[in-house]
Design an enzyme around this catalytic site. Structure first.
Site, short mmCIF file in Angstrom:
data_model
loop_
_atom_site.label_atom_id
_atom_site.label_comp_id
_atom_site.label_asym_id
_atom_site.label_seq_id
_atom_site.Cartn_x
_atom_site.Cartn_y
_atom_site.Cartn_z
N ARG A 278 2.66 4.57 8.96
CA ARG A 278 3.13 3.25 9.40
C ARG A 278 2.18 2.64 10.43
O ARG A 278 1.92 1.43 10.43
CB ARG A 278 4.54 3.37 9.98
CG ARG A 278 5.18 2.04 10.37
CD ARG A 278 6.68 2.23 10.61
NE ARG A 278 7.32 0.98 10.97
CZ ARG A 278 7.65 0.65 12.22
NH1 ARG A 278 7.38 1.48 13.22
NH2 ARG A 278 8.25 -0.50 12.48
N HIS B 39 0.55 -1.06 10.05
CA HIS B 39 0.73 -2.13 11.03
C HIS B 39 -0.60 -2.55 11.64
O HIS B 39 -0.76 -3.71 12.04
CB HIS B 39 1.71 -1.69 12.11
CG HIS B 39 3.14 -1.80 11.69
ND1 HIS B 39 4.13 -2.30 12.50
CD2 HIS B 39 3.75 -1.47 10.52
CE1 HIS B 39 5.30 -2.28 11.85
NE2 HIS B 39 5.08 -1.77 10.65
N ASN C 21 6.55 -3.70 16.59
CA ASN C 21 5.93 -2.47 17.07
C ASN C 21 6.58 -1.88 18.32
O ASN C 21 6.55 -0.66 18.52
CB ASN C 21 4.45 -2.72 17.38
CG ASN C 21 3.65 -3.11 16.16
OD1 ASN C 21 3.98 -2.75 15.04
ND2 ASN C 21 2.58 -3.88 16.37
N HIS D 266 8.47 4.17 2.53
CA HIS D 266 9.40 4.32 3.65
C HIS D 266 10.38 5.47 3.44
O HIS D 266 11.12 5.83 4.35
CB HIS D 266 10.18 3.02 3.87
CG HIS D 266 9.43 2.01 4.69
ND1 HIS D 266 8.34 1.32 4.22
CD2 HIS D 266 9.61 1.58 5.97
CE1 HIS D 266 7.88 0.50 5.15
NE2 HIS D 266 8.63 0.65 6.23
#
Length: 214
Positions: A64, A68, A96, A197
């Site tokens: 992740r 990001h 975040n 996910h």
């Protein structure tokens, strides 16, 4: 389809998406550090293995973290930067803050690499390699694949872009899809990200919010 095989394919596809997409691929080379830092892969692999051994959730967190980073101004490591006088950190952007994890893992790997090959390997490349290792240790794919390297670290961050561009689980599907297509990605990439996910954990409030939206 077997759920485990779908998750495996999703993780691999997402990693290929991140590494080979326009977000990341600019004059990269699979052998970029072969002569300047020959133990790079071993050092990153050990760092990720140690982190996941202490916290299995870290595999998902490192993947992740890479996503990001890449979704805002490309894979430049800018998500690692703290606040400075000239910019506000992406770490504190809404998607975040108190959510993205793994910074200490990247720091530890970077410290070990500085001992082995000082001022050589970019943090952006470490994040990319750490995501690959995390997927591999999580059983994300049966084969080990090469990662093109040579990314340069960003010297600034864009908190506004992080707030606006990173997809939110609370957005309508059309908004999320639009954010992907704005990066040159496709609807199937939205599906791949959703599948990836499945190896992580979500905070309880996300399920409560989604229930209320329905």
């Amino acid at each position: 389809m077997d759920p485990n095989s779908y998750s495996t394919h999703s993780l691999f596809s997402l990693f290929v998406l991140l590494v080979l997409s326009p977000l990341a691929f600019t004059q990269l080379d699979y052998r970029f550090y072969d002569s300047t830092c020959p133990n790079l892969t071993r050092i990153v692999r050990y760092g990720v293995w140690s982190a996941i051994s202490n916290d299995t959730r870290m595999a998902a967190s490192l993947l992740r973290l890479h996503f990001h980073d890449c979704f805002v101004n490309g894979c430049d490591g800018s998500v690692l930067l703290d606040d400075a006088s000239s910019f506000m950190s992406e770490k504190n952007a809404a998607p975040n803050h108190n959510s993205v994890r793994g910074f200490e893992v990247i720091d530890a790997i970077k410290a070990n690499l500085e001992k082995a090959c000082p001022s050589t390997v970019s943090c952006a490349d470490i994040v990319a390699l750490a995501a690959r290792e995390a997927v591999y240790f999580a059983g994300g794919f049966i084969y080990y694949w090469s990662v093109p390297l040579g990314r340069r670290d960003g010297t600034t961050a864009n908190q506004t872009a992080a707030n606006q561009q990173i997809p939110s689980p609370f957005e309508p599907l059309e908004n999320i899809t639009a954010k992907f297509t704005s990066k040159g990605l496709e609807f199937k990439d939205v599906v791949v990200l959703s599948g990836a996910h499945t190896i992580g954990f979500a905070q309880c409030f996300t399920f409560k919010q989604r229930l209320f939206n329905f």
